[in-house]
Scaffold this active site. Structure first.
Site, PDB file in Angstrom:
ATOM      1  CB  CYS A 272      -0.981  -0.053   1.162  1.00 37.85           C
ATOM      2  SG  CYS A 272      -2.378   1.072   0.997  1.00 37.85           S
ATOM      3  CG  HIS A 273      -0.112   4.950   1.450  1.00 39.80           C
ATOM      4  ND1 HIS A 273      -1.360   4.369   1.400  1.00 39.80           N
ATOM      5  CD2 HIS A 273      -0.227   6.143   0.824  1.00 39.80           C
ATOM      6  CE1 HIS A 273      -2.192   5.179   0.780  1.00 39.80           C
ATOM      7  NE2 HIS A 273      -1.532   6.266   0.415  1.00 39.80           N
TER       8      HIS A 273
END
Length: 189
Positions: free
Chosen positions: A113-114
């Site tokens: 994800c991030h």
């Protein structure tokens, strides 16, 4: 057949406040079920606040402070996402240094994800191919990497995924990469 036994392996899971809880707990559970020992490493000892999207989730116990660990203590590194998690960690020199050391050592790294923001900040993406949450595409490209929109992508032991829905595929490739161990080709470069 892919190797999936992680018995005896020690894994660092690098996270802080704002970590997307499912991106930490589900991969950690998969690693532990495969036989690994997983330490939650953060900027400070104590507890960190997990999130579910923008809502508070559970408070998670920190096992070790990043200033007190070394790449030599672990066989692999897991970096979960959450918008705030890597955004806070990338301002911490010890956290960025640990990521840089893992990639430089050739030891496997998994980021979802991030989480790949930490790879951007550590300046270890030049000439690599990764995926991430789509809003990181420009940052990834500016760091010299090729961004792909794939459920999971593996580049010489660097495993990346886009979002919580990708966790089953992410876990499978992460375990395979962690079982494989150090990537000599990446280490040499």
């Amino acid at each position: 057949m892919a190797r999936t036994d992680l018995s005896g392996k020690r894994i660092a899971c690098l996270a802080t406040h704002g970590v997307e809880q499912v991106e930490l707990t589900e991969p950690r559970k998969a690693l532990e079920e495969a036989g690994a020992h997983v330490d939650l490493v953060s900027m400070e000892l104590g507890q960190i606040q997990g999130v579910d999207g923008m809502d508070k989730a559970d408070v998670l116990h920190v096992d070790r402070a990043v200033r007190d660990v070394s790449v030599d203590d672990y066989d692999a590194l897991l970096i979960p996402g959450g918008v705030a998690n890597p955004d806070k960690m990338r301002t911490n020199d010890d956290a960025v240094g640990l990521v840089r050391s893992f990639v430089g050592s050739g030891k496997p790294v998994a980021a979802i994800c991030h989480g790949p923001w930490m790879l951007v900040e550590a300046d270890v993406l030049r000439d690599r191919v990764i995926t991430s949450w789509p809003s990181l595409e420009t940052d990834v490209r500016n760091a010299g990497a090729t961004w792909v929109n794939e459920e999971v992508h593996v580049d010489e032991g660097i495993v990346t995924s886009r979002k919580p829905d990708d966790i089953p595929a992410f876990n499978a490739k992460m375990i395979e990469a962690f079982a494989q161990g150090t990537h000599q080709q990446r280490r040499a470069s």
